[in-house]
Write a protein that holds these residues in place. Structure first.
Motif, PDB file in Angstrom:
ATOM      1  N   GLU A   1       0.819  -1.210   0.000  1.00  0.00           N
ATOM      2  CA  GLU A   1       0.000   0.000   0.000  1.00  0.00           C
ATOM      3  C   GLU A   1       0.855   1.263   0.000  1.00  0.00           C
ATOM      4  O   GLU A   1       0.541   2.243  -0.654  1.00  0.00           O
ATOM      5  CB  GLU A   1      -0.922  -0.015   1.221  1.00  0.00           C
ATOM      6  CG  GLU A   1      -1.975   1.062   1.177  1.00  0.00           C
ATOM      7  CD  GLU A   1      -2.978   0.916   2.290  1.00  0.00           C
ATOM      8  OE1 GLU A   1      -3.342   1.952   2.862  1.00  0.00           O
ATOM      9  OE2 GLU A   1      -3.382  -0.214   2.597  1.00  0.00           O
ATOM     10  N   LYS A   2       1.983   1.237   0.698  1.00  0.00           N
ATOM     11  CA  LYS A   2       2.857   2.409   0.773  1.00  0.00           C
ATOM     12  C   LYS A   2       3.487   2.741  -0.574  1.00  0.00           C
ATOM     13  O   LYS A   2       3.735   3.893  -0.889  1.00  0.00           O
ATOM     14  CB  LYS A   2       3.969   2.185   1.789  1.00  0.00           C
ATOM     15  CG  LYS A   2       3.486   2.165   3.207  1.00  0.00           C
ATOM     16  CD  LYS A   2       4.647   1.959   4.154  1.00  0.00           C
ATOM     17  CE  LYS A   2       4.175   1.883   5.580  1.00  0.00           C
ATOM     18  NZ  LYS A   2       5.284   1.642   6.511  1.00  0.00           N
ATOM     19  N   SER A   3       3.742   1.743  -1.388  1.00  0.00           N
ATOM     20  CA  SER A   3       4.416   1.968  -2.665  1.00  0.00           C
ATOM     21  C   SER A   3       3.450   2.329  -3.796  1.00  0.00           C
ATOM     22  O   SER A   3       3.883   2.658  -4.884  1.00  0.00           O
ATOM     23  CB  SER A   3       5.215   0.729  -3.061  1.00  0.00           C
ATOM     24  OG  SER A   3       4.343  -0.351  -3.305  1.00  0.00           O
ATOM     25  N   GLN A   4       2.150   2.277  -3.547  1.00  0.00           N
ATOM     26  CA  GLN A   4       1.174   2.549  -4.594  1.00  0.00           C
ATOM     27  C   GLN A   4       1.064   4.035  -4.912  1.00  0.00           C
ATOM     28  O   GLN A   4       0.732   4.403  -6.023  1.00  0.00           O
ATOM     29  CB  GLN A   4      -0.199   2.018  -4.189  1.00  0.00           C
ATOM     30  CG  GLN A   4      -0.249   0.517  -4.169  1.00  0.00           C
ATOM     31  CD  GLN A   4      -1.550   0.012  -3.606  1.00  0.00           C
ATOM     32  OE1 GLN A   4      -2.459   0.776  -3.329  1.00  0.00           O
ATOM     33  NE2 GLN A   4      -1.639  -1.286  -3.412  1.00  0.00           N
ATOM     34  N   GLY A   5       1.346   4.902  -3.964  1.00  0.00           N
ATOM     35  CA  GLY A   5       1.222   6.337  -4.210  1.00  0.00           C
ATOM     36  C   GLY A   5      -0.227   6.781  -4.151  1.00  0.00           C
ATOM     37  O   GLY A   5      -1.150   5.990  -3.993  1.00  0.00           O
ATOM     38  N   LYS A   6      -0.425   8.068  -4.284  1.00  0.00           N
ATOM     39  CA  LYS A   6      -1.759   8.634  -4.215  1.00  0.00           C
ATOM     40  C   LYS A   6      -2.430   8.544  -5.584  1.00  0.00           C
ATOM     41  O   LYS A   6      -1.809   8.807  -6.613  1.00  0.00           O
ATOM     42  CB  LYS A   6      -1.651  10.089  -3.768  1.00  0.00           C
ATOM     43  CG  LYS A   6      -2.929  10.676  -3.274  1.00  0.00           C
ATOM     44  CD  LYS A   6      -2.648  11.990  -2.585  1.00  0.00           C
ATOM     45  CE  LYS A   6      -3.898  12.436  -1.867  1.00  0.00           C
ATOM     46  NZ  LYS A   6      -3.678  13.666  -1.142  1.00  0.00           N
ATOM     47  N   ILE A   7      -3.681   8.177  -5.595  1.00  0.00           N
ATOM     48  CA  ILE A   7      -4.428   8.045  -6.843  1.00  0.00           C
ATOM     49  C   ILE A   7      -4.875   9.430  -7.289  1.00  0.00           C
ATOM     50  O   ILE A   7      -5.563  10.142  -6.562  1.00  0.00           O
ATOM     51  CB  ILE A   7      -5.658   7.133  -6.654  1.00  0.00           C
ATOM     52  CG1 ILE A   7      -5.238   5.774  -6.145  1.00  0.00           C
ATOM     53  CG2 ILE A   7      -6.434   7.010  -7.948  1.00  0.00           C
ATOM     54  CD1 ILE A   7      -4.279   5.054  -7.050  1.00  0.00           C
ATOM     55  N   LEU A   8      -4.476   9.820  -8.489  1.00  0.00           N
ATOM     56  CA  LEU A   8      -4.786  11.156  -8.984  1.00  0.00           C
ATOM     57  C   LEU A   8      -5.856  11.150 -10.072  1.00  0.00           C
ATOM     58  O   LEU A   8      -6.269  12.200 -10.526  1.00  0.00           O
ATOM     59  CB  LEU A   8      -3.509  11.829  -9.512  1.00  0.00           C
ATOM     60  CG  LEU A   8      -2.384  11.969  -8.495  1.00  0.00           C
ATOM     61  CD1 LEU A   8      -1.167  12.606  -9.142  1.00  0.00           C
ATOM     62  CD2 LEU A   8      -2.833  12.764  -7.290  1.00  0.00           C
ATOM     63  N   GLN A   9      -6.306   9.983 -10.482  1.00  0.00           N
ATOM     64  CA  GLN A   9      -7.361   9.900 -11.481  1.00  0.00           C
ATOM     65  C   GLN A   9      -8.691   9.673 -10.785  1.00  0.00           C
ATOM     66  O   GLN A   9      -8.757   9.004  -9.764  1.00  0.00           O
ATOM     67  CB  GLN A   9      -7.094   8.773 -12.462  1.00  0.00           C
ATOM     68  CG  GLN A   9      -5.909   9.035 -13.342  1.00  0.00           C
ATOM     69  CD  GLN A   9      -5.691   7.922 -14.348  1.00  0.00           C
ATOM     70  OE1 GLN A   9      -6.239   6.838 -14.218  1.00  0.00           O
ATOM     71  NE2 GLN A   9      -4.889   8.189 -15.352  1.00  0.00           N
ATOM     72  N   ALA A  10      -9.747  10.243 -11.361  1.00  0.00           N
ATOM     73  CA  ALA A  10     -11.075  10.123 -10.755  1.00  0.00           C
ATOM     74  C   ALA A  10     -12.140  10.195 -11.848  1.00  0.00           C
ATOM     75  O   ALA A  10     -11.859  10.561 -12.990  1.00  0.00           O
ATOM     76  CB  ALA A  10     -11.284  11.244  -9.741  1.00  0.00           C
ATOM     77  N   THR A  11     -13.362   9.864 -11.447  1.00  0.00           N
ATOM     78  CA  THR A  11     -14.522   9.955 -12.316  1.00  0.00           C
ATOM     79  C   THR A  11     -15.487  10.970 -11.728  1.00  0.00           C
ATOM     80  O   THR A  11     -15.761  10.938 -10.533  1.00  0.00           O
ATOM     81  CB  THR A  11     -15.222   8.586 -12.426  1.00  0.00           C
ATOM     82  OG1 THR A  11     -14.272   7.627 -12.908  1.00  0.00           O
ATOM     83  CG2 THR A  11     -16.402   8.639 -13.373  1.00  0.00           C
ATOM     84  N   VAL A  12     -16.011  11.847 -12.562  1.00  0.00           N
ATOM     85  CA  VAL A  12     -16.962  12.864 -12.101  1.00  0.00           C
ATOM     86  C   VAL A  12     -18.302  12.194 -11.811  1.00  0.00           C
ATOM     87  O   VAL A  12     -18.848  11.495 -12.656  1.00  0.00           O
ATOM     88  CB  VAL A  12     -17.137  13.978 -13.165  1.00  0.00           C
ATOM     89  CG1 VAL A  12     -18.181  14.977 -12.726  1.00  0.00           C
ATOM     90  CG2 VAL A  12     -15.810  14.664 -13.435  1.00  0.00           C
ATOM     91  N   VAL A  13     -18.821  12.416 -10.595  1.00  0.00           N
ATOM     92  CA  VAL A  13     -20.079  11.820 -10.167  1.00  0.00           C
ATOM     93  C   VAL A  13     -21.219  12.839 -10.246  1.00  0.00           C
ATOM     94  O   VAL A  13     -22.332  12.499 -10.614  1.00  0.00           O
ATOM     95  CB  VAL A  13     -19.948  11.272  -8.728  1.00  0.00           C
ATOM     96  CG1 VAL A  13     -21.252  10.729  -8.215  1.00  0.00           C
ATOM     97  CG2 VAL A  13     -18.868  10.210  -8.665  1.00  0.00           C
ATOM     98  N   ALA A  14     -20.941  14.097  -9.903  1.00  0.00           N
ATOM     99  CA  ALA A  14     -21.950  15.159  -9.948  1.00  0.00           C
ATOM    100  C   ALA A  14     -21.249  16.499 -10.128  1.00  0.00           C
ATOM    101  O   ALA A  14     -20.103  16.663  -9.731  1.00  0.00           O
ATOM    102  CB  ALA A  14     -22.777  15.166  -8.666  1.00  0.00           C
TER     103      ALA A  14
END
Length: 99
Positions: free
Chosen positions: A32-45
């Protein structure tokens, strides 16, 4: 009846971050530490937009379902139905991916 999503105000965008990949293409498990922060997302509203100098409404530049790139820091965490969502201003979104 499907769960209702809140309507963000003004130029706010409600997004759901993408899930981190836990396995590489070579089937190597990532910590988990090596995965980094997720910067991609999907617009919900999305909100209705912000007011311009003359009082006209400037609509938000994206639509529900768009894939976007987020800044590393910022946004407001919102928990709805035990799921984590984030609120960002329209101008804080770094990139909108074209389908």
């Amino acid at each position: 009846m499907p769960p209702r999503r809140p309507l963000p105000l003004f130029d706010q965008v409600l997004v759901e971050r993408s899930i981190a990949k836990t396995v590489t293409k070579g089937d190597i498990m990532l910590l988990e530490k090596s995965q980094g922060k997720i910067l991609q997302a999907t617009v919900v509203a999305i909100g209705l937009g912000s007011k311009g100098k003359c009082g006209e409404i400037q609509p938000v530049s994206m639509k529900v379902g768009n894939k976007i790139l987020l800044p590393e820091y910022g946004g407001t965490k919102v928990v709805l139905d035990d799921k984590d969502y984030f609120l960002f201003r329209d101008c804080d979104v770094l990139r909108k991916y074209v389908d």
